[in-house]
Design a protein around this motif. Sequence first.
Motif: not given
Lengths: 255, 314
Positions: A1-2, A4, A224, A226, A243, B26, B31-32, B34-35, B274-275
């Motif tokens: 899992m990636s 931030n 990632f 997007a 990806k 987005f 795609e987001y 995970e974050f 990404p957050c």
Amino acid sequence: MSKNFQARVITNSALNSKIYLLEIAPLEETTVPSPGQFYMIQPDSSFDPLLKRPFSYLRKKANRIQFLYAIRGKGTGLMKNFPQGKIINMTGPFGNGYPVHNDNRIPLLIAGGTGIASILSLYCELNKKYLIYGAKTRDELVLIDEIEKSGGEFFICTNDCSYGKKGMVDELLRDFISSHQDIISSVVIYACGPKPMLKSISKIASENNIKGFASLEENMACGFGACLGCAVKTKKGYQRVCKEGTVFPFAEIVW
Amino acid sequence: MDNLNLSVNIGKLKLKNPVMTASGTFGYAREYSEFIDLNRLGAIVVKGISLKPMEGNPPPRICETPCGMLNAIGLQNVGLKNFLKEKLPFLKTLNTKFIVNILGNSISDYVKLSKSLEDSGIEAIELNVSCPNVKKGGISFGTNDKMLAKLISKVRQSAQRITLITKLSPNVSNIPLFAKIAEDSGSDAISLINTIPALAVDIETWKPRLANITGGLSGPAIKPIALRMVWEAAKTVKIPVIGIGGIMNANDAIEFLLAGATAIQVGTGNFVNPCATIDIIDGIESYLKRKSIDDIKNIIGGINGNCTGDNSDN
């Protein structure tokens, strides 16, 4: 899992006039990367430069990750001044990594320039293995000691003959093919380096019926999936380097 | 202050907070995942959808510029059919609103898309009439007052229940005029700005840095321009204005709200962090608490008086 996350700079030192080794310690638990994966590193928290930069990891140790980077522009120019202890922003790990086969295939790894970072992440984890590594000059070859220690058979070249054989990695690949005819049908290539190099290797591999994989590089904003900025043409249409890649089978890439 | 009210309304959509994501930055939300906790978002605007899948432009598609980036993705997308089949089910599992951005080459494309989406139970669409990176459609609607009026009216007639947001181009000399056209033609809200057509050149090779030659500029570099346009638009129309352009943090978002935006969209900021959206929601909450304001609506359009001359905190 990636993730931030933030990380602390442990060391950031020049290996030569252009290439630096950065070691960081994430401030939180992160996923263990697999060979060929990459992270996005923010060079500066002001908005100039704005985006994080993608870097393949070189080595992973307990809660430490190492990277190699070459000074190219504004971002890496700032990174070389990262002092020890600096807290930096990162995301990752990203990318599909190199597909490693637990069978009788013999891995031949090929690196050009700083492509060695990605290639070494795999090389160190393999047993029977071969490596072809090339750079423009002796100055741009790094981590030769490490390569010597890690037990495979390796071939090194420089464009100006300042170390190893004179020439490019594709010439060494042709030499390898003619001198290793007994095993060539079992060889699978993993390559990372400049696009013209990868294109040439892919062509030679195809002519000799050797399967292989290339780790590609493209400008990317997010890492990632997007932004769709890192698209490359493949036989399946445009795919994202971050990806669906960075590693693609030679046969899938439209050069 | 436990009773902080961050909710805002955009047409028939009730958002739990004013923080949305900008289309094209987005993906289709997964795609987001995970974050961030996607359920915390006010709304998600998904990547623009066309009737048929679009391949996008050849690379290089992006290039960084001072405090910004250029992109010429070329509206690569999976097309309506695949969106409904492959992307919509995930969006439906989320406890947040989502808005489908749509684009076409002709009025009939937009009409078909909006009708199909309304029939599929989609609550809101955003009309992309401002993409600078495709040859047909897109910006040619957004920069021509008569065509824009006709397009929005036709979409409105064909999809009467859906919340209709029109995303305006900054590439016009008179933003209030286009904001008013959008309102008068039946939009429930307007969002602005899309990226600004721009160019970057490699002086060693004398070549443009993007295969498409030009691209859309986004990021902090465009924020003051976007803010001015949002302020002008918000003074002109009664429908909600959604502010977009270089929003990286809560302070940026609050500036847009003060300039008259009812909600904001985070675009390029998501790539850098990404957050970013969650940080912005938290930051807006802290700001309201610090200012002892219990309802976000009390700051919308709050710019008042003249400059005090003290910009030492800037």
